[in-house]
Every structure is written in C-alpha cells, then in structure tokens.
Scaffold this motif. Structure first.
Motif: not given
Length: 334
Positions: A39-40, A294-297, A306-308, A313-318
């Motif tokens: 997600x970018x 950071x998270x994998x959803x 997208x809200x992250x 609120x993220x640190x690194x990649x979602x």
C-alpha cells in the motif's frame, strides 16, 4: 478473482472487494498469483481522484509479491512456479495480475514472500532518486524526511549500509525509536522541533535531502543543504506550489530534482529493477537491511490500511493479503 477497487473518488470507505475476470498475460508479460500487495500513498491519491495520470483501471496497487502461474508469448515458461515481486502501473490489489516480465524480480533470500510485497516501490524510488544520478559520498550527511515511512525506512537503512550518516524527521517518539534502530544518528520530532534549527545548531549541512513534504519544507531544505548539495523531492504532502529564492541556489551551487516512478517509461523501469537486484537485493540477503512490515491486512480491510497511511500511524510498510492462507498480522516493529 477477488479485487479491491475504488467505487468512486473519495475517502477510504469507497474501497470495496469485487469480482473481476482474471487477466491474461500478453506478449512479454507473466501472470502472477498474488500473495500480498504493498500500500502506497499514490494509491491513496488515486482513490481520492487526485493522482495525475493514474491508470484507468480502478484496481489500485503498484507492487505485489506472489507466484508466476502463466506466461505470454516471448516469455520463458521457466518462470512458471517461481516466487517473485513485481513493480506495476496499477492493478495490484487483486488475486492475479499480469505484469511486464522485465518488471519481475526474485524474492531476496531471508525475505518472506509476504514481506516481499513491500520492497519494489520503496527500493525503486530510493535507488533511482538517490543513487542512479550519483551516489552520496560515504561520511556525508543525508536528511530523510519521514524516516519511519516505507520509503524513508529503506532510505535510512540503505544510506547507513553505504557509510552515509543519516538525520531524519519523524512525528512521534515511537517512530523515533524505530528509526534509531535502523541506524539514524539524529532523529528530529517535527511536531516539537524545527529541523533546520536542529541541524544548523549542530553544524550539520547535509549533502542530500530526500523530501516528501514539498511546499512547506522547501525554503528550510535549501537553508540547511551544504554547498553543492542536492534536494530530491518525491512528494508534496504539504502542497505543490511555493516561492523559491533563486539566489540561494546560485550561491550554494545547489541542485533541486524531482521525479515520480509510476510515469517513467518501461525501459527506464527495466534498468531500475535490474539495478535493484544487483545492488539492493544482496543487502537484504546479508541482513544489512531488513523489510519493515508494519501490518498485513486482508483485502476486506483495505480501508483500514489506507487509514493507517493517511493518519501516519504506520512505521514501515502496510500490506494487503490476497492469499487466504496467510492470516493478518498485528502491528509490529521489525
């Protein structure tokens, strides 16, 4: 196949899982069964209807990881069954995607197939903007804005691996600890500190600045750059228009550059991806840089992903998971 689309321009809530026909690989392409998609911020802009020149396909997504399951004409069938990550012009939030075969790369050793979904966009951006023109000198300083972002976290690690000293801006103490673990020497909380003041008080004049903020930071970026320094602009979160004092460029012999990745022609992307495999992938394989997932959803939580990013609120990649056999993972630091 299942795919995530933006039903109309708008907030994250417009994202929905729908059904689409599985694409067929054309000549020069391979078909990838997607495990995960990165997600970018470009995805956020496309969803909101503000990304210039975005692909007409409503399926978002500029990078994936997965397994090659078919090839088109002029592509070796030997690719079938291989795990790979891919750079895309769009269409990544789906269970299958057809991709130019030259835009595939093997998954680096020591990187999971899931985490590989977050490598291509950040690595291609960092390499093409900071190292293809002329690499920063070892021992010089680099200022990375947004060091806890997906691109920022890789830029920090890659610079440190090449002997470049890194100062970075972040938006919270937690993000500060995160980038310190990645090797940043100076961490500036932009919510409490002015980065220009902090650098100048320490006598630090970066040779390179990587900026995602744009208008609000332009004057201060030029203020802190050392003589002959280079400002690289890859985003404009605070706006795209502002004034510039040209005398500062002339007196400091400064260079200001900017580029996007998505709109580059295919032959340029071919070269960039070839360079990634030769220059960045070995660092992953030796553990000198690490993925920062950071998270994998799951697809059904695309709006939350997208809200992250929107709320930083993220640190690194979602990541978004297409493979139902891979369960969601909680937020974590690497």
């Amino acid at each position: 196949m299942r795919a995530v689309v933006a039903s109309r321009p708008g907030a994250p809530e417009v994202l929905a899982v729908t059904r689409r026909a599985v694409p067929q690989p054309a000549a020069g392409e391979a078909l990838v069964r997607v495990v995960a998609a990165g997600v970018n911020r470009a995805d956020l802009m496309q969803r909101a209807g503000t990304y210039p020149g975005a692909a007409a396909d409503p399926i978002l997504g500029l990078e994936v990881s997965g397994v090659v399951v078919a090839t088109g004409a002029d592509v070796s069938e030997g690719l079938i069954g291989r795990e790979a990550c891919a750079l895309l012009p769009g269409g990544g939030y789906a269970e299958y995607v057809a991709v130019r075969a030259a835009h595939l790369a093997p998954v680096p050793a020591a990187v999971s197939l899931r985490d590989a979904a977050g490598l291509m966009e950040a690595a291609a951006t960092v390499w093409s903007n900071l190292y293809m023109p002329s690499p920063p000198e070892p021992g010089s300083w680099m200022l990375v804005h947004g060091g806890a972002s997906g691109i920022g976290s890789l830029a920090v690690q890659f610079a440190v691996a090449h002997g470049v000293r890194v100062a970075t801006t972040v938006g919270s103490p937690e993000k500060g600890l995160f980038v310190e673990k990645l090797g940043a020497e100076l961490v500036i909380d932009h919510r409490r500190q002015d980065f220009a003041d902090e650098l100048l008080e320490r006598g630090i004049r970066p040779a390179t600045v990587l900026d995602i903020i744009g208008a609000d930071y332009l004057e201060r970026n030029l203020q802190v750059l050392g003589r002959g320094g280079r400002l690289v602009i890859i985003g404009h979160q605070s706006g795209a228009s502002t004034q510039i004092d040209l005398s500062r460029l002339l007196l400091g012999n400064l260079t200001v550059t900017g580029s996007g990745l998505r709109m580059r022609p295919d032959h340029e992307k071919d070269r960039i991806i070839d360079d990634l495999v030769r220059h960045i992938w070995p660092l992953y394989e030796r553990g000198e840089i690490v993925p920062t997932t950071h998270a994998a959803l799951p697809f059904e939580q695309a709006a939350e992903a997208h809200q992250l990013l929107e709320q930083s609120h993220h640190r690194g990649k979602v990541l978004l998971l297409a493979d139902p056999d891979l369960p969601p993972t909680p937020d974590r630091q690497p």
